[in-house]
Structures are given as structure tokens and as C-alpha cells.
Write an enzyme that holds these catalytic residues in place. Structure first.
Site, PDB file in Angstrom:
ATOM      1  N   CYS A  94       0.821  -1.215   0.000  1.00 46.65           N
ATOM      2  CA  CYS A  94       0.000   0.000   0.000  1.00 46.65           C
ATOM      3  C   CYS A  94       0.851   1.260   0.000  1.00 46.65           C
ATOM      4  O   CYS A  94       0.471   2.288  -0.562  1.00 46.65           O
ATOM      5  CB  CYS A  94      -0.967  -0.002   1.184  1.00 46.65           C
ATOM      6  SG  CYS A  94      -0.163  -0.116   2.801  1.00 46.65           S
ATOM      7  N   HIS A 106      -1.778   1.261   7.384  1.00 42.22           N
ATOM      8  CA  HIS A 106      -2.199   1.221   5.978  1.00 42.22           C
ATOM      9  C   HIS A 106      -2.082   2.613   5.359  1.00 42.22           C
ATOM     10  O   HIS A 106      -2.374   3.620   6.000  1.00 42.22           O
ATOM     11  CB  HIS A 106      -3.643   0.739   5.894  1.00 42.22           C
ATOM     12  CG  HIS A 106      -4.162   0.623   4.495  1.00 42.22           C
ATOM     13  ND1 HIS A 106      -3.629  -0.252   3.573  1.00 42.22           N
ATOM     14  CD2 HIS A 106      -5.167   1.294   3.853  1.00 42.22           C
ATOM     15  CE1 HIS A 106      -4.284  -0.125   2.426  1.00 42.22           C
ATOM     16  NE2 HIS A 106      -5.208   0.802   2.561  1.00 42.22           N
TER      17      HIS A 106
END
Length: 401
Positions: free
Chosen positions: A66, A317
């Protein structure tokens, strides 16, 4: 004589070519010497999208990628970089037989912009992670800011690959430096004899301390605030040749076309995160932070934001928000691409902010409910109703009743 100090720096430090320049007497271009040769003509930089496309596809997460996905999306929607790479000018003349980050990014951007409504695997970039930064490993969560710095540095190396003999100044005249790079000036003034010593350093992004700031403008004010160097700390003036008290101030000497701001949310030693809200504007005026006071606003337009969710830089994330060539904002979270609005973008706990310099040219800017006064800036992206008037009023532009 000009004094050059070549410093080997990690891309993470923000340096473009590891260059510091001390020039107490030289004044050829705002106090800095000019490059012997422009490796890329700056007039070829196009800040506005040369063609409008539907928003591109998402990027599948290939295992803790990510951090990479969010940066790739921001680079894809960086207009001057995308315009050049989509022209295929680089790949048509590239003689590199092995890995070339410019060729890799060219292929990636073309692919992702050609798959609107779907998603791709960013395999071409992921497989080259160790070449971009030797410590990067597939499957390991990395810092998005660090990947950005190493990725841009890899593109810079590709631009310099044809020769290693360019003079130090010319190395800051590549396409990549014209897009992302600028120069900071550190001015030390001896408070005893008033002698001034200037040092210039190339940058590709500006890291801002946010511990005491609640907004980007407050953090920029702290960034350029003078600090005192005391004689007992060992500052020796080169003119009066004695230990003296001095004032040191950092300013932006040459601003970049693309301004990348890193809000320093992570402690360098513990990795712990500062999670507080730090406000940032859609339009930023850099005039107050320049070495020379600007007579008119030096406006930048926000076009991408990277957000980190989690408590530490190597956990959690990353996702991002980008403004596409159609003028719309999109929330990009790995393979998900969703339309959003500017209000959503501006209320994030941002980690990285990407601003594009507004093209300097006299123009009347109008909006739906009236007109605003003439300013010497064209905002290169679509302007959204009343919100623009509020932002420009902040920059000193008055609405015409």
C-alpha cells in the site's frame, strides 16, 4: 571563489544530488551560479494536463504494498511528470540496457491510465524494489515518504545515466529536478560584524515539524523562523575570525514546480506517530517563506494527499487522494477508486501533501456567483465554485461586488 561542498546523502533527507553551495560573493542567479548546461530545457515543462482522460484504474495490493501504491498514484497524477512520460520522449531515446526508473514509470503510467474502471498489478515497479532502494523487500511494509524519496532519486539517476561528468550545477537541471526540485538558502549573519554567509542546498521535498503546529502555514513559519547560534556553541565568524553570536535563517530560495510537503508524523527513533489534526489549504501561498519577498502571491494548488492509518510508520495502511485530469478528486485505496469531494480531502490527517505551482500569467478568474479581481495566476486545475473565492481571499485577492 564559489565553494562547493558535495555531500553523499540519503534520498530520504530531501537532497536531490547531495549538493551544498556556499557563495558569499557570487551573484549570478539570485546569489547562485548557473549550470554550464541545461540537461532538460525548463520551458518544456508543462504544468497543465495536455490531454483529459477518465480517471485511471486502481492498484492491487501485492502484499504490504500500500505504501508503494499510494505513491505511484500520486506520481501518476503529477501533471508535468505524466505529460512528459506519456509523450514517450524518454523511452524513444533511452539507451539503458538494464533497469531504468523513467522507462518503468512511463510504462506504469500508460497502463494505469488505460484501465479506467478496473485495476492492475504494479508488478513492473514491485519487481524492481531492490534497485529503487536496496533495503526494500517485497512483503515488508515500508514508509511511503521513504519510497517517494528513493523513487524520485531513481528517476534522477536515470536522467543522469548518459554521463557521470556533468558539473554539479548541471545535475540540478534534469527533468526531475525541474519538476520536484528547488533550493533552500541558509543565511548566517554574524551579530558582531554583520557579515553574511549563504549556503544553498537542493531539495526534492520539504519536511515540516508539526509538534508545535496546528496547520501547514504555522509549520512553514516555524521552518523559516531565525534561530540563534551562540558563541559558546562554537560558531566562528569567517570575517571577524572570532567566536560570535549569530542568527541563522532557512528560506526557500528557488521554489519547485511541484512542492511535496512531508508532515513529520513519525519519531525517527521510536517510530511512534503524531496523530493530531494539521490543517492544510487547497491553495497555498509560498511568498512569505521565500528568500526574496514576493510582490505577488506565489500560489500552489493541492493535487494529491497521502494518508497513513495506524500508530507506527511500518505498520498500518496507506491510501491517497488525487485530482485527475478531469478536475475531479478521487479516493484511491489500493484497487479501489472512488469519486470524492474537496471537503473530504481537506479533513484528512495527511502525511504527504503534493502541490502544483500555479502558472504565472495575467488572467481574470471567474466563479459561478460573481467575479474576483484580476491576478497574475492561472489556476491550472478546475476551480470549484465558492470555495475558490474563500481561498483566494486568503491570498489577498478581493472579490468584486
Amino acid at each position: 571563489m564559489t565553494k562547493l561542498e558535495k555531500v553523499r546523502k540519503s534520498p530520504l533527507s530531501g537532497g536531490m544530488v547531495g549538493l551544498r553551495i556556499q557563495e558569499p560573493n557570487v551573484s549570478t542567479s539570485g546569489g547562485m551560479a548557473l549550470p554550464e548546461r541545461d540537461l532538460f530545457p525548463p520551458q518544456k515543462i508543462c504544468m497543465a494536463w495536455q490531454q483529459t482522460r477518465s480517471v485511471g484504474g486502481g492498484l492491487y495490493n501485492l502484499g504490504n504494498t500500500c505504501f508503494l501504491n499510494s505513491i505511484l498514484q500520486c506520481l501518476t497524477y503529477t501533471p508535468p511528470l505524466a505529460n512528459y512520460l506519456l509523450s514517450r520522449e524518454h523511452s524513444q531515446s533511452c539507451a539503458e540496457q538494464g533497469f531504468c526508473m523513467m522507462c518503468t514509470m512511463e510504462a506504469h503510467i500508460e497502463e494505469v491510465l488505460s484501465c479506467s474502471g478496473s485495476a492492475i498489478e504494479p508488478t513492473a515497479v514491485v519487481k524492481e524494489l531492490p534497485r529503487i532502494g536496496e533495503h526494500f523487500q517485497l512483503g515488508t511494509q515500508e514508509d511511503a515518504h521513504e519510497f517517494f524519496c528513493y523513487g524520485v532519486d531513481a528517476m534522477q539517476r536515470a536522467c543522469l545515466s548518459r554521463s557521470s561528468d556533468w558539473d554539479t550545477f548541471s545535475q540540478t537541471s534534469t527533468l526531475i529536478h525541474h519538476v520536484f526540485g528547488g533550493f533552500l538558502r541558509s543565511r548566517v549573519t554574524c551579530l558582531s560584524c554583520k557579515a553574511i554567509s549563504d549556503t544553498y542546498e537542493a531539495f526534492l521535498n520539504i519536511p515540516l515539524d508539526i509538534k508545535a503546529a496546528s496547520s501547514v502555514t504555522e509549520a512553514l513559519e516555524d521552518f523559516v523562523r531565525p534561530e540563534q547560534l551562540d558563541a559558546e556553541n562554537g560558531y566562528k565568524c569567517s570575517k571577524c575570525e572570532q567566536l560570535a553570536t549569530a542568527s541563522k535563517r532557512l528560506t526557500i530560495h528557488h521554489s519547485s514546480n511541484i512542492l511535496t510537503v512531508c508532515l513529520k508524523r513519525f519519531d525517527a527513533f521510536s517510530g511512534r506517530k503524531i496523530s493530531k489534526v494539521v490543517r492544510y489549504p487547497e491553495y497555498l501561498d509560498l511568498g512569505a517563506y521565500m528568500s526574496q519577498a514576493a510582490g505577488e502571491p506565489l500560489l500552489y494548488s493541492l493535487y494529491a494527499v497521502v494518508v497513513h492509518a495506524g500508530s507506527r510508520c511500518h505498520k498500518g495502511h496507506y491510501y491517497c487522494f488525487v485530482k485527475a485530469s478531469d478536475g475531479q478528486w478521487y479516493d484511491m485505496d489500493d484497487d479501489s477508486v472512488r469519486l470524492c469531494d474537496i471537503k473530504t480531502v481537506l479533513c484528512q490527517r495527511a502525511y504527504l501533501l503534493f502541490y502544483a505551482r500555479c502558472h504565472s500569467e495575467s488572467s481574470n478568474i471567474k466563479e459561478n456567483n460573481g467575479a474576483i479581481s484580476t491576478v497574475k495566476y492561472i489556476l491550472e486545475f478546475s476551480l470549484d465554485g465558492g470555495h475558490i473565492v474563500d481561498t483566494l481571499r486568503y491570498s489577498g485577492v478581493k472579490k468584486i461586488d
